[in-house]
Design an enzyme around this catalytic site. Structure first.
Site, PDB file in Angstrom:
ATOM      1  N   HIS A  75     -21.389  -7.336  23.187  1.00  0.00           N
ATOM      2  CA  HIS A  75     -21.109  -6.366  23.450  1.00  0.00           C
ATOM      3  C   HIS A  75     -21.428  -6.145  24.536  1.00  0.00           C
ATOM      4  CE1 HIS A  75     -19.040  -4.706  19.745  1.00  0.00           C
ATOM      5  NE2 HIS A  75     -18.757  -5.761  19.557  1.00  0.00           N
ATOM      6  N   TYR A 204     -19.767   6.416  19.524  1.00  0.00           N
ATOM      7  CA  TYR A 204     -20.938   7.247  19.153  1.00  0.00           C
ATOM      8  C   TYR A 204     -20.049   8.899  19.684  1.00  0.00           C
ATOM      9  CZ  TYR A 204     -24.231   3.488  18.197  1.00  0.00           C
ATOM     10  OH  TYR A 204     -25.162   2.437  17.642  1.00  0.00           O
ATOM     11  N   PRO A 295     -29.921   5.304  11.380  1.00  0.00           N
ATOM     12  CA  PRO A 295     -29.007   4.485  11.788  1.00  0.00           C
ATOM     13  C   PRO A 295     -28.533   4.382  13.123  1.00  0.00           C
ATOM     14  CG  PRO A 295     -27.958   4.956   9.362  1.00  0.00           C
ATOM     15  CD  PRO A 295     -29.267   5.868  10.217  1.00  0.00           C
ATOM     16  N   LYS A 299     -31.381   0.659  14.867  1.00  0.00           N
ATOM     17  CA  LYS A 299     -32.708  -0.617  14.951  1.00  0.00           C
ATOM     18  C   LYS A 299     -33.784  -0.597  13.797  1.00  0.00           C
ATOM     19  CE  LYS A 299     -33.141   0.979  19.372  1.00  0.00           C
ATOM     20  NZ  LYS A 299     -32.482  -0.038  19.831  1.00  0.00           N
ATOM     21  N   TYR A 387     -31.447   1.160  23.801  1.00  0.00           N
ATOM     22  CA  TYR A 387     -30.333   0.798  23.134  1.00  0.00           C
ATOM     23  C   TYR A 387     -30.319  -0.366  23.131  1.00  0.00           C
ATOM     24  CZ  TYR A 387     -25.469   0.802  21.150  1.00  0.00           C
ATOM     25  OH  TYR A 387     -24.298   0.884  19.889  1.00  0.00           O
TER      26      TYR A 387
HETATM   27  P1  RFL Z   1     -35.681  -4.368   2.696  1.00  0.00           P
HETATM   28  O1  RFL Z   1     -33.812  -5.384   3.225  1.00  0.00           O
HETATM   29  O2  RFL Z   1     -35.055  -2.881   2.356  1.00  0.00           O
HETATM   30  O3  RFL Z   1     -35.578  -5.008   2.420  1.00  0.00           O
HETATM   31  C1  RFL Z   1     -36.576  -5.675   1.194  1.00  0.00           C
HETATM   32  C2  RFL Z   1     -36.057  -6.114  -0.410  1.00  0.00           C
HETATM   33  O4  RFL Z   1     -37.559  -5.665  -0.646  1.00  0.00           O
HETATM   34  C3  RFL Z   1     -36.665  -5.723  -2.084  1.00  0.00           C
HETATM   35  N1  RFL Z   1     -38.357  -6.052  -3.231  1.00  0.00           N
HETATM   36  C4  RFL Z   1     -38.905  -6.412  -3.903  1.00  0.00           C
HETATM   37  N2  RFL Z   1     -38.923  -7.658  -4.172  1.00  0.00           N
HETATM   38  C5  RFL Z   1     -40.485  -8.142  -4.860  1.00  0.00           C
HETATM   39  N3  RFL Z   1     -40.712  -6.948  -6.001  1.00  0.00           N
HETATM   40  C6  RFL Z   1     -40.573  -6.183  -5.394  1.00  0.00           C
HETATM   41  N4  RFL Z   1     -41.354  -5.021  -6.295  1.00  0.00           N
HETATM   42  C7  RFL Z   1     -39.913  -5.403  -4.049  1.00  0.00           C
HETATM   43  N5  RFL Z   1     -39.688  -4.038  -4.113  1.00  0.00           N
HETATM   44  C8  RFL Z   1     -38.516  -4.830  -2.498  1.00  0.00           C
HETATM   45  C9  RFL Z   1     -35.606  -5.458  -2.073  1.00  0.00           C
HETATM   46  O5  RFL Z   1     -34.981  -5.637  -3.089  1.00  0.00           O
HETATM   47  C10 RFL Z   1     -35.373  -5.966  -0.708  1.00  0.00           C
HETATM   48  O6  RFL Z   1     -34.190  -7.178  -0.543  1.00  0.00           O
HETATM   49  O7  RFL Z   1     -36.152  -4.529   4.155  1.00  0.00           O
HETATM   50  P2  RFL Z   1     -36.237  -5.175   5.258  1.00  0.00           P
HETATM   51  O8  RFL Z   1     -36.725  -6.013   4.960  1.00  0.00           O
HETATM   52  O9  RFL Z   1     -37.351  -4.530   6.229  1.00  0.00           O
HETATM   53  O10 RFL Z   1     -34.991  -4.992   6.429  1.00  0.00           O
HETATM   54  C11 RFL Z   1     -35.053  -3.820   7.054  1.00  0.00           C
HETATM   55  C12 RFL Z   1     -33.452  -3.397   6.852  1.00  0.00           C
HETATM   56  O11 RFL Z   1     -32.390  -3.765   5.869  1.00  0.00           O
HETATM   57  C13 RFL Z   1     -33.083  -1.430   7.492  1.00  0.00           C
HETATM   58  O12 RFL Z   1     -33.348  -1.518   8.517  1.00  0.00           O
HETATM   59  C14 RFL Z   1     -31.415  -1.706   8.712  1.00  0.00           C
HETATM   60  O13 RFL Z   1     -30.767  -1.884   6.949  1.00  0.00           O
HETATM   61  C15 RFL Z   1     -31.135  -1.039   8.558  1.00  0.00           C
HETATM   62  N6  RFL Z   1     -29.842  -0.367   9.826  1.00  0.00           N
HETATM   63  C16 RFL Z   1     -29.920  -0.909  10.968  1.00  0.00           C
HETATM   64  N7  RFL Z   1     -30.605  -1.563  11.077  1.00  0.00           N
HETATM   65  C17 RFL Z   1     -30.083  -2.552  12.343  1.00  0.00           C
HETATM   66  O14 RFL Z   1     -31.368  -2.980  12.870  1.00  0.00           O
HETATM   67  N8  RFL Z   1     -29.380  -2.330  12.818  1.00  0.00           N
HETATM   68  C18 RFL Z   1     -27.551  -1.187  12.545  1.00  0.00           C
HETATM   69  O15 RFL Z   1     -26.716  -1.415  13.070  1.00  0.00           O
HETATM   70  C19 RFL Z   1     -28.164  -0.812  10.650  1.00  0.00           C
HETATM   71  N9  RFL Z   1     -27.637  -0.236  10.551  1.00  0.00           N
HETATM   72  C20 RFL Z   1     -28.741  -0.011   8.889  1.00  0.00           C
HETATM   73  C21 RFL Z   1     -27.286   0.689   9.271  1.00  0.00           C
HETATM   74  C22 RFL Z   1     -29.769   0.783   7.078  1.00  0.00           C
HETATM   75  C23 RFL Z   1     -27.948   1.519   6.550  1.00  0.00           C
HETATM   76  N10 RFL Z   1     -28.060   2.224   5.202  1.00  0.00           N
HETATM   77  C24 RFL Z   1     -27.155   1.541   4.335  1.00  0.00           C
HETATM   78  C25 RFL Z   1     -29.749   2.420   5.186  1.00  0.00           C
HETATM   79  C26 RFL Z   1     -26.783   1.623   8.313  1.00  0.00           C
HETATM   80  C27 RFL Z   1     -27.346   2.003   7.428  1.00  0.00           C
HETATM   81  C28 RFL Z   1     -25.770   2.517   7.008  1.00  0.00           C
HETATM   82  C1  PHB Z   2     -23.002  -1.123  11.581  1.00  0.00           C
HETATM   83  O1  PHB Z   2     -22.306  -1.690  12.796  1.00  0.00           O
HETATM   84  O2  PHB Z   2     -23.014  -0.611  10.295  1.00  0.00           O
HETATM   85  C2  PHB Z   2     -23.370   0.190  12.801  1.00  0.00           C
HETATM   86  C3  PHB Z   2     -23.921  -0.116  14.362  1.00  0.00           C
HETATM   87  C4  PHB Z   2     -24.586   0.648  15.325  1.00  0.00           C
HETATM   88  C5  PHB Z   2     -25.298   1.625  14.427  1.00  0.00           C
HETATM   89  C6  PHB Z   2     -24.905   1.418  12.972  1.00  0.00           C
HETATM   90  C7  PHB Z   2     -24.611   1.120  12.508  1.00  0.00           C
HETATM   91  O3  PHB Z   2     -26.255   2.919  15.262  1.00  0.00           O
END
Ligand code: RFL
Ligand code: PHB
Length: 399
Positions: A75, A204, A295, A299, A387
């Site tokens: 995008h 957004y 989110p 980031k 962004y």
């Molecule tokens: P994770 O993905 O939570 O992975 C951590 C892993 O560690 C495991 N674990 C263990 N393993 C062994 N022993 C233990 N004691 C353990 N304890 C935990 C867990 O099972 C897991 O597999 O952390 P990591 O790698 O730091 O990654 C971070 C991302 O997952 C997170 O920041 C993003 O998903 C946030 N996020 C977004 N980030 C973006 O950059 N762009 C986005 O568009 C975006 N959208 C979002 C999001 C997060 C969302 N939610 C659900 C919180 C949208 C949503 C709705």
């Molecule tokens: C997503 O596609 O899940 C998404 C995109 C942008 C955001 C958060 C989540 O700021």
């Protein structure tokens, strides 16, 4: 007791842990990953979708971006909407061609896991790290449990990439860090639906009924979110009501929201959290283990990838030049970007969510910001560069 040994012991097979393992492999440094969930569970967890240019560039360098480049969507702009008036920020133009890619986190995880295993990498699923010891010495140990069997992984360094609920942060001595939390008084109800996106770029939106976001996954799958109260429940949200609310909040003259069957629904509370230190001795935190952002700025995953890039640089300097200097600066280097992202995510969150009565002082500030975006290219450019994500050099050159 099962005994394992490696150079870098990684707890967590999420984006941070897997990316770190692959970055280390490229430098000839050994790593083992312990992941407490099953492979199927980790690959099905629905989360992020927005990848910054930096993140995509790292995956290209690692040779794991083939599918991302084919199936992900690049995008060059984003729509911001306020009271149903929509403006486009052409962030590609405003940032000299930097852009974002929309590609689901589950797909990223599949690609990284496949690449790690294909190169002979070790990852133990359903294996939970229970204790980290001796990280103040040169032989730290991660104790773990694998289907009832106890084990220990001895390593030179521990990377706690174990997410917000992991054990890494809890193991840092309490005197080593301060933590900061902001809980917002709202949550996101997120859906995935079998329907073609009604937009080619993300939208957004602020609306007097609350925030909404239209994101995408593919030509046939859309990802959308709406602001709900923290005590709200999925039972209160039948599919029709969700679509109605989305149509209203995202709407603008001459535009229509397509609807379709919803196949995933969940509610996520919005919060910011961070620690002011991400290391103690030979224990390093990366990703959600050290910081969470709401989110709204997209980031979280990108910060996790940036953290491990800096951590891998430090480990490379140690193994190739026998210096601990770069590793010692890890926390300070990573935190600069973390604070920038905290600020931007807070900005986006407070700009687009309903926080007080429509028409209140708070609302007028939000509206003033939106109006300013329309009149000032400088302001739009500042939003654009945050962004898409500032380049690594922007943070490194000031240290
Ligand atoms: P994770 O993905 O939570 O992975 C951590 C892993 O560690 C495991 N674990 C263990 N393993 C062994 N022993 C233990 N004691 C353990 N304890 C935990 C867990 O099972 C897991 O597999 O952390 P990591 O790698 O730091 O990654 C971070 C991302 O997952 C997170 O920041 C993003 O998903 C946030 N996020 C977004 N980030 C973006 O950059 N762009 C986005 O568009 C975006 N959208 C979002 C999001 C997060 C969302 N939610 C659900 C919180 C949208 C949503 C709705
Ligand atoms: C997503 O596609 O899940 C998404 C995109 C942008 C955001 C958060 C989540 O700021």
């Amino acid at each position: 007791m099962k005994i394992l040994k490696t150079q870098v012991g990684i707890i967590g097979g999420g984006p941070a842990g897997l990316t770190l393992a692959l970055l280390l492999r490229r430098q000839g440094i050994e790593a083992i990953i312990l992941e407490n969930r099953s492979r199927e569970y980790v690959q099905a967890r629905v989360r992020a979708g927005l990848l910054e240019q930096n993140t995509v560039d790292i995956y290209k360098t690692l040779g794991v971006a083939d599918r991302l480049l084919k199936e992900g969507q690049q995008h060059h702009g984003v729509y911001l909407s306020f009271n149903q008036e929509r403006v486009r920020i052409p962030f590609g133009e405003l940032t000299g061609g930097r852009n974002i890619t929309i590609y689901g986190q589950q797909e990223v995880i599949k690609d990284l896991t496949d690449a790690w295993l294909a190169g002979g990498g070790e990852i133990y699923f359903e294996t939970s790290a229970t204790r980290i010891e001796d990280f103040e010495t040169s032989t730290p140990k991660i104790y773990f449990e694998q289907q009832g069997q106890a084990g220990v992984l001895t390593c030179d360094f521990v990377a706690a990439c174990d997410g917000f609920h992991g054990i890494g942060r809890k193991t840092l001595p309490a005197s080593a860090y301060q933590e900061y939390t902001i809980s917002y008084p709202f949550s996101w109800l997120g859906i995935l639906a079998h329907v073609a996106p009604s937009t080619h770029e993300l939208i957004y939106a602020y609306h007097e009924r609350g925030f909404a976001l239209h994101s995408l996954r593919s030509e046939k799958i859309s990802r959308l979110y709406i602001q709900v109260d923290n005590d709200d429940h999925l039972d209160n949200w039948p599919d029709d009501k969700i679509w109605q609310e989305l149509a209203l909040r995202l709407g603008t003259t001459g535009w229509e929201l397509k609807t379709g069957p919803i196949f995933e629904k969940s509610i996520t509370p919005m919060r910011s959290f961070f620690t002011d230190n991400m290391q103690a001795g030979r224990l390093f935190l990366a990703g959600d283990a050290a910081h969470i952002v709401p989110p709204t700025g997209g980031k979280g995953l990108n910060l996790a990838v940036a953290d491990v890039k800096h951590l891998a640089d430090g480990l490379q300097a140690y193994y190739q030049q026998n210096t601990l200097e770069t590793l010692a600066a890890y926390s300070a280097t990573a935190l600069k970007r973390v604070w920038r992202a905290q600020d931007f995510s807070h900005f986006m969150t407070t700009l687009f969510h309903k926080q007080a009565e429509h028409g209140s002082y708070q609302y007028q500030l939000q509206k003033a910001k939106f109006d300013y975006i329309k009149m000032s290219e400088a302001y739009a450019t500042s939003i654009a560069e945050n962004y898409v994500g500032l380049p690594f050099e922007a943070f490194e050159k000031n240290i």
